[in-house]
Design a protein around this motif. Structure first.
Motif, PDB file in Angstrom:
ATOM      1  N   ALA A 203      35.712  37.897  42.504  1.00  0.00           N
ATOM      2  CA  ALA A 203      35.109  37.301  41.307  1.00  0.00           C
ATOM      3  C   ALA A 203      35.294  38.210  40.097  1.00  0.00           C
ATOM      4  O   ALA A 203      35.579  37.731  38.998  1.00  0.00           O
ATOM      5  N   ALA A 204      35.162  39.502  40.293  1.00  0.00           N
ATOM      6  CA  ALA A 204      35.363  40.447  39.189  1.00  0.00           C
ATOM      7  C   ALA A 204      36.808  40.400  38.700  1.00  0.00           C
ATOM      8  O   ALA A 204      37.066  40.455  37.491  1.00  0.00           O
ATOM      9  N   GLU A 205      37.737  40.293  39.611  1.00  0.00           N
ATOM     10  CA  GLU A 205      39.154  40.194  39.250  1.00  0.00           C
ATOM     11  C   GLU A 205      39.412  38.900  38.472  1.00  0.00           C
ATOM     12  O   GLU A 205      40.143  38.886  37.481  1.00  0.00           O
ATOM     13  N   ALA A 206      38.797  37.827  38.914  1.00  0.00           N
ATOM     14  CA  ALA A 206      38.957  36.543  38.236  1.00  0.00           C
ATOM     15  C   ALA A 206      38.363  36.593  36.831  1.00  0.00           C
ATOM     16  O   ALA A 206      38.964  36.085  35.879  1.00  0.00           O
ATOM     17  N   LEU A 207      37.203  37.205  36.687  1.00  0.00           N
ATOM     18  CA  LEU A 207      36.586  37.322  35.367  1.00  0.00           C
ATOM     19  C   LEU A 207      37.462  38.162  34.441  1.00  0.00           C
ATOM     20  O   LEU A 207      37.653  37.808  33.275  1.00  0.00           O
ATOM     21  N   ALA A 208      38.004  39.250  34.954  1.00  0.00           N
ATOM     22  CA  ALA A 208      38.894  40.087  34.132  1.00  0.00           C
ATOM     23  C   ALA A 208      40.108  39.286  33.669  1.00  0.00           C
ATOM     24  O   ALA A 208      40.529  39.383  32.509  1.00  0.00           O
ATOM     25  N   LEU A 209      40.666  38.483  34.559  1.00  0.00           N
ATOM     26  CA  LEU A 209      41.803  37.638  34.189  1.00  0.00           C
ATOM     27  C   LEU A 209      41.385  36.612  33.144  1.00  0.00           C
ATOM     28  O   LEU A 209      42.075  36.425  32.139  1.00  0.00           O
ATOM     29  N   ALA A 210      40.270  35.947  33.366  1.00  0.00           N
ATOM     30  CA  ALA A 210      39.801  34.932  32.423  1.00  0.00           C
ATOM     31  C   ALA A 210      39.592  35.541  31.038  1.00  0.00           C
ATOM     32  O   ALA A 210      39.965  34.944  30.024  1.00  0.00           O
ATOM     33  N   ARG A 211      39.031  36.732  31.007  1.00  0.00           N
ATOM     34  CA  ARG A 211      38.819  37.399  29.719  1.00  0.00           C
ATOM     35  C   ARG A 211      40.143  37.723  29.032  1.00  0.00           C
ATOM     36  O   ARG A 211      40.271  37.555  27.823  1.00  0.00           O
ATOM     37  N   GLU A 212      41.120  38.169  29.797  1.00  0.00           N
ATOM     38  CA  GLU A 212      42.433  38.491  29.218  1.00  0.00           C
ATOM     39  C   GLU A 212      43.136  37.236  28.710  1.00  0.00           C
ATOM     40  O   GLU A 212      43.705  37.233  27.619  1.00  0.00           O
ATOM     41  N   LEU A 213      43.096  36.169  29.486  1.00  0.00           N
ATOM     42  CA  LEU A 213      43.719  34.919  29.054  1.00  0.00           C
ATOM     43  C   LEU A 213      43.028  34.374  27.810  1.00  0.00           C
ATOM     44  O   LEU A 213      43.684  33.897  26.879  1.00  0.00           O
ATOM     45  N   ALA A 214      41.701  34.444  27.788  1.00  0.00           N
ATOM     46  CA  ALA A 214      40.949  33.972  26.626  1.00  0.00           C
ATOM     47  C   ALA A 214      41.264  34.816  25.393  1.00  0.00           C
ATOM     48  O   ALA A 214      41.424  34.284  24.288  1.00  0.00           O
TER      49      ALA A 214
ATOM     50  N   GLU B 258      34.378  37.931  23.527  1.00  0.00           N
ATOM     51  CA  GLU B 258      34.564  38.187  24.957  1.00  0.00           C
ATOM     52  C   GLU B 258      33.908  37.081  25.773  1.00  0.00           C
ATOM     53  O   GLU B 258      32.763  36.678  25.494  1.00  0.00           O
ATOM     54  N   MET B 259      34.641  36.611  26.757  1.00  0.00           N
ATOM     55  CA  MET B 259      34.085  35.603  27.653  1.00  0.00           C
ATOM     56  C   MET B 259      32.926  36.244  28.431  1.00  0.00           C
ATOM     57  O   MET B 259      33.083  37.332  28.982  1.00  0.00           O
TER      58      MET B 259
ATOM     59  N   MET C 179      40.072  28.692  35.001  1.00  0.00           N
ATOM     60  CA  MET C 179      40.646  27.396  34.628  1.00  0.00           C
ATOM     61  C   MET C 179      40.564  27.153  33.120  1.00  0.00           C
ATOM     62  O   MET C 179      41.549  26.773  32.496  1.00  0.00           O
ATOM     63  N   VAL C 180      39.409  27.364  32.554  1.00  0.00           N
ATOM     64  CA  VAL C 180      39.216  27.119  31.120  1.00  0.00           C
ATOM     65  C   VAL C 180      40.117  28.033  30.295  1.00  0.00           C
ATOM     66  O   VAL C 180      40.845  27.583  29.405  1.00  0.00           O
ATOM     67  N   ALA C 181      40.096  29.317  30.598  1.00  0.00           N
ATOM     68  CA  ALA C 181      40.884  30.269  29.820  1.00  0.00           C
ATOM     69  C   ALA C 181      42.382  30.019  29.984  1.00  0.00           C
ATOM     70  O   ALA C 181      43.140  30.075  29.012  1.00  0.00           O
ATOM     71  N   GLY C 182      42.807  29.733  31.199  1.00  0.00           N
ATOM     72  CA  GLY C 182      44.226  29.462  31.443  1.00  0.00           C
ATOM     73  C   GLY C 182      44.706  28.210  30.747  1.00  0.00           C
ATOM     74  O   GLY C 182      45.793  28.189  30.155  1.00  0.00           O
TER      75      GLY C 182
END
Length: 103
Positions: free
Chosen positions: A31-42, A57-58, A71-74
């Protein structure tokens, strides 16, 4: 118009894997990895859409929301990507994050 299907597929796949992952895997870092990715994509999407504005920041909405945040950020990024190079880079980010997440 740029065909962003590779990015949306990669994001969908990662999100599906996160949703299917056991809670213990999410807690161990997926989940932490996914959040980091979502933040970077956003962040990337915001820089493309509003280059003169300070990116927001998301927020961390919890481990069970991580798949939705990816999903949202991507999908947001897919809407504003200007070229193939940016698309390839975004797909690579998603694939690398999924590997690190172990899902």
């Amino acid at each position: 118009m740029l065909d962003t299907t590779p990015l949306t597929r990669a994001v969908d796949h990662f999100a599906d894997r996160l949703r299917a992952a056991p809670q213990s895997r999410l807690q161990r870092g997926a989940a932490a990895e996914a959040l980091a990715l979502a933040r970077e994509l956003a962040l990337r999407a915001q820089r493309l859409e509003e280059p003169d504005r300070v990116p927001r920041e998301m927020p961390d909405a919890g481990m069970f929301a991580a798949a939705d945040q990816v999903m949202v950020a991507g999908n947001d990024l897919a809407l504003v990507l200007p070229d193939e190079a940016g698309l390839a880079e975004a797909v690579a980010l998603v694939e690398e994050a999924q590997k690190r997440a172990g899902v």
